[in-house]
Motif scaffolding. Structure first.
Motif, short mmCIF file in Angstrom:
data_model
loop_
_atom_site.label_atom_id
_atom_site.label_comp_id
_atom_site.label_asym_id
_atom_site.label_seq_id
_atom_site.Cartn_x
_atom_site.Cartn_y
_atom_site.Cartn_z
N PRO A 95 0.82 -1.22 0.00
CA PRO A 95 0.00 0.00 0.00
C PRO A 95 0.85 1.26 0.00
O PRO A 95 1.91 1.32 0.63
N ARG A 96 0.38 2.26 -0.71
CA ARG A 96 1.08 3.55 -0.74
C ARG A 96 0.88 4.28 0.58
O ARG A 96 -0.08 4.05 1.31
N ARG A 105 -5.07 13.10 -3.75
CA ARG A 105 -6.52 13.41 -3.75
C ARG A 105 -6.75 14.92 -3.70
O ARG A 105 -7.61 15.45 -4.39
N ARG A 106 -5.97 15.61 -2.88
CA ARG A 106 -6.15 17.06 -2.78
C ARG A 106 -5.81 17.74 -4.11
O ARG A 106 -6.50 18.66 -4.54
N ALA A 107 -4.73 17.29 -4.72
CA ALA A 107 -4.34 17.87 -6.01
C ALA A 107 -5.43 17.65 -7.05
O ALA A 107 -5.78 18.56 -7.81
N ALA A 109 -8.64 17.16 -6.47
CA ALA A 109 -9.85 17.89 -6.10
C ALA A 109 -9.78 19.35 -6.52
O ALA A 109 -10.80 19.95 -6.87
N ARG A 110 -8.59 19.93 -6.51
CA ARG A 110 -8.49 21.34 -6.90
C ARG A 110 -8.19 21.51 -8.39
O ARG A 110 -7.99 22.63 -8.87
N GLY A 111 -8.14 20.40 -9.14
CA GLY A 111 -8.02 20.50 -10.59
C GLY A 111 -6.65 20.38 -11.17
O GLY A 111 -6.45 20.66 -12.35
N ALA A 112 -5.66 19.93 -10.38
CA ALA A 112 -4.32 19.74 -10.93
C ALA A 112 -4.31 18.55 -11.88
O ALA A 112 -5.10 17.62 -11.74
N ARG A 113 -3.42 18.57 -12.83
CA ARG A 113 -3.23 17.43 -13.73
C ARG A 113 -2.38 16.38 -13.03
O ARG A 113 -1.38 16.69 -12.39
N LEU A 114 -2.77 15.11 -13.15
CA LEU A 114 -2.06 14.01 -12.51
C LEU A 114 -1.44 13.12 -13.58
O LEU A 114 -2.08 12.81 -14.59
N VAL A 115 -0.20 12.70 -13.34
CA VAL A 115 0.52 11.86 -14.28
C VAL A 115 1.12 10.67 -13.53
O VAL A 115 1.76 10.85 -12.48
N ALA A 127 -5.47 5.93 -4.72
CA ALA A 127 -5.99 7.20 -4.22
C ALA A 127 -7.47 7.38 -4.57
O ALA A 127 -8.12 8.30 -4.05
N GLY A 128 -7.98 6.53 -5.44
CA GLY A 128 -9.40 6.59 -5.79
C GLY A 128 -9.75 7.55 -6.90
O GLY A 128 -10.93 7.74 -7.22
#
Length: 337
Positions: A95-96, A105-107, A109-115, A127-128
């Motif tokens: 598990p992470r 999750r916070r990133a 939720a506020r609209g950041a791009r995830l890679v 992280a779901g």
């Protein structure tokens, strides 16, 4: 698919990229991210990104204890990031860290791009944030990923998946493909080509290409596609077809298809279309405002065909592409604008 940060640029006008490094992270993907987003680009006359590394602890032991990373920011660096690259580790069943998952999750939720590079897809899924979304993972872990995260739409046999604000790459080398795709999305084809030249790496491999090619290094040197590819790239405005490419390579169309699948993981027509769209993008970036001229010079034929393929390949109409990447901005002029 186009993406614009909801937070805007950093104080110096640059898009913020933050890489989270966690215990047992892979050095290769960390190096890819640093090379793509962190190095200075004096040959371009400007910087492309504001780049930082962060970690949940002051000292992070990298994969298999190769070395310890220290002196980087804490996880709070992700709070101001426009793009967050999540940790990838070979121990996919472990598990992470909760603090890392919470930062992801916070990133999101506020609209950041995830890679996510390679096993980074596991971090995103844990992280779901991937539920109901498209993603890919290394073929070696596809069964495990599907079993653990059935709500994720896993696309197995591709290099990378761009699902808008979440992007995933299948394996280590595919991290470079996805990274260049991100640079292309952010700064256009001309800049991405310049970065790829510095990397001495293929400028564009479509994300839909297969992860595993049957013969990465040709067994017989004469079967290499390099000569016919180089020949075709100089003639994209001409009437190139699969039959013409096959004749140039002195093989049958069926043999050419097999070689493209084996060596590039794609088809001749898909490769040719991708090259022509990339050329059209470069022409627009260099200031060509007549869509009919762009379509003709890139071999795409008509403005309608140009519009359809550019939207499919880049997520942008030609006029939108020019406003974003062309010199001086403004709408595309000429027929069909």
């Amino acid at each position: 698919m186009p993406y614009a940060s909801p937070r805007g640029a950093s104080a110096d006008g640059l898009h913020r990229v933050v890489v989270i490094v966690d215990a047992n992270s892979n050095p290769f993907e960390l190096g890819c991210a640093t090379e793509l987003f962190g190095l200075r680009r004096p040959e371009l006359g400007r910087e492309l990104y504001d780049f930082r590394l962060c970690s949940p602890e002051p000292d992070t032991l990298m994969r298999d204890g190769f070395f310890t990373l220290s002196g980087v920011a804490g996880l709070e660096a992700t709070e101001a990031a426009d793009t967050v690259i999540v940790p990838n580790r070979p121990d996919v069943e472990v598990p992470r860290r909760p603090a890392v998952l919470a930062a992801v999750r916070r990133a999101h939720a506020r609209g950041a791009r995830l890679v996510g590079f390679c096993s980074g897809a596991f971090t995103l899924a844990e992280a779901g944030v991937l539920d109901g979304r498209r993603a890919t993972a290394h073929w070696q872990w596809a069964d495990s990923f599907r079993e653990r995260f059935p709500a994720v739409i896993l696309e197995e046999d591709v290099l990378f998946v761009d699902d808008g604000d979440i992007l995933t790459a299948a394996g280590s080398a595919a991290a470079l493909d996805l990274g260049l795709h991100v640079v292309r999305r952010d700064h256009g084809a001309e800049i991405a080509n310049a970065v790829s030249r510095r990397l001495v790496f293929a400028a564009h491999r479509d994300g839909g290409q297969r992860q595993f090619v049957e013969r990465p290094v040709p067994e017989i040197p004469d079967e290499s596609l390099a000569p016919v590819l180089a020949w075709a790239q100089q003639r994209l405005d001409g009437p190139l077809t699969v039959a013409v490419l096959a004749a140039r390579a002195a093989v049958s169309p069926a043999t050419l298809h097999r070689r493209f699948r084996a060596q590039l993981g794609t088809t001749p027509l898909a490769w040719l279309t991708g090259e022509r769209v990339a050329l059209a993008c470069r022409l627009i970036e260099r200031g060509e405002v007549r869509l009919d001229a762009v379509a003709r010079s890139s071999g795409l034929g008509t403005t309608a065909h140009l519009r359809a393929l550019m939207r499919r390949e880049t997520g942008l109409a030609p006029s939108e592409y020019r406003r974003r990447f062309g010199p001086g901005g403004g709408p595309v002029a000429g027929p069909g604008s």
